[in-house]
Design a protein around this motif. Sequence first.
Motif, PDB file in Angstrom:
ATOM      1  N   ASN A 256       4.852   5.230  -3.012  1.00 42.63           N
ATOM      2  CA  ASN A 256       3.598   4.661  -2.539  1.00 42.63           C
ATOM      3  C   ASN A 256       2.525   4.799  -3.614  1.00 42.63           C
ATOM      4  OD1 ASN A 256       4.559   4.004   0.110  1.00 42.63           O
ATOM      5  ND2 ASN A 256       4.527   6.212   0.536  1.00 42.63           N
ATOM      6  N   ARG A 259      -4.081   6.114  -3.314  1.00 37.91           N
ATOM      7  CA  ARG A 259      -5.172   5.375  -2.680  1.00 37.91           C
ATOM      8  C   ARG A 259      -6.250   5.059  -3.702  1.00 37.91           C
ATOM      9  NH1 ARG A 259      -2.807   2.962   0.218  1.00 37.91           N
ATOM     10  NH2 ARG A 259      -4.750   1.837   0.345  1.00 37.91           N
ATOM     11  N   LYS A 260      -6.792   3.874  -3.628  1.00 37.36           N
ATOM     12  CA  LYS A 260      -7.840   3.472  -4.575  1.00 37.36           C
ATOM     13  C   LYS A 260      -9.209   3.759  -3.998  1.00 37.36           C
ATOM     14  CE  LYS A 260      -5.641  -0.400  -6.880  1.00 37.36           C
ATOM     15  NZ  LYS A 260      -5.705  -1.871  -6.956  1.00 37.36           N
ATOM     16  N   ARG A 265     -11.132  -1.191  -5.226  1.00 38.56           N
ATOM     17  CA  ARG A 265     -10.551  -2.138  -4.271  1.00 38.56           C
ATOM     18  C   ARG A 265     -11.258  -3.476  -4.318  1.00 38.56           C
ATOM     19  NH1 ARG A 265      -8.837   0.193   1.492  1.00 38.56           N
ATOM     20  NH2 ARG A 265      -9.167   2.333   0.866  1.00 38.56           N
TER      21      ARG A 265
END
Lengths: 271, 100
Positions: A256, A259-260, A265
């Motif tokens: 995975n 996370r940004k 994003r």
Amino acid sequence: MAKVIVITSGKGGVGKTTTSASFASGLALKGFKTVVVDFDIGLRNLDLIMGCERRVVYDFVNVVQGEATLHQALIKDKNCDNLYILAASQTKDKEALTQDGVGNVIDELSKDFDYIVCDSPAGIERGSFLALYFADEAIVVTNPEVSSVRDSDRILGILSSKSKRAVEGKSKIKAHLLVTRYNPERVENGEMLSVKDIEDILRIPLIGVIPESTDVLQASNTGVPAINLKETIVSEAYWDVIGRFLGEDKELRFVNAPRKGFFQRIFGGGN
Amino acid sequence: MSLLDMFFGRKKISASVAKERLQIILAHERGSNALGEIEQSPSWLPQLQQELVDVVAKYIHIDKEALKVHIEKRDNLELLEINVTLQDKGENNVSNKKTS
């Protein structure tokens, strides 16, 4: 009796030798007496990846042709007492290996070792055929990319029809899927085949996912198998492969994307 | 891919295209791949091929490799395909199909 494992793929440059070096090192560090054999006659590289290129005196072809004993040709790994390397010949051509000759070497190695890891060359010619012919299990190294997946499928066909086990009507070679050079961010963006996609297509059980990483180049630059690069995700991913191969239950990691942040994003970047 | 990229359609979702293309080509290759089929092909097939080569060679000059015999199973029908390539006159193809 040793177990013979072939590291194969069909396509070149997907990570067979990197995987062979790390897989053999991992098994040896777990305490199993292991030998890793380079079948890429004329284009030997396993010695460089293992960092023993200056210690090659005799090679696989010398042994097959009776010019040296197995004992003379086996190179002891510098980091691990349980690990030996049998280098490919750099000067002879690939026709120098015969089926009987290779069979005799495998038989002799079987007496002394727990695992024989065969590093297959690319393609489907003599070298790669002989690398897989004697195998009990296969690790099919695949990149998340169309040509690699197609070539892997072809190799699976050969494993199930042309290997010794297939020809003699014994139980099938146990094939494992290893996805390498995986980039979870590109998968999440829909630009790269996912592990699930590759599993759906090839229909063999997954043994691990090795993320794309700059550490692999560091490893080959210095002649240290990637599994020995402490605290890198590549090393961790290869240790998971070893664990699963030895029957441990390991959860899949590094598949995975991290996370940004908010700005990344909206505007992209960080890929 | 950022939300802006997605909004302006700057990048295409290509992985699903890759999967679809692979599924189609591999289904085709698995079906016709002689390597995969070899264990199911009958033992008399090589002999049939040899005898056919001998017969055809009596009348027409052909290469041993120019005659291909292939057997395929499709649901409840078996297809025997004999393909002879005549090299002398360019790309002429004589093929004869028989179902049994």
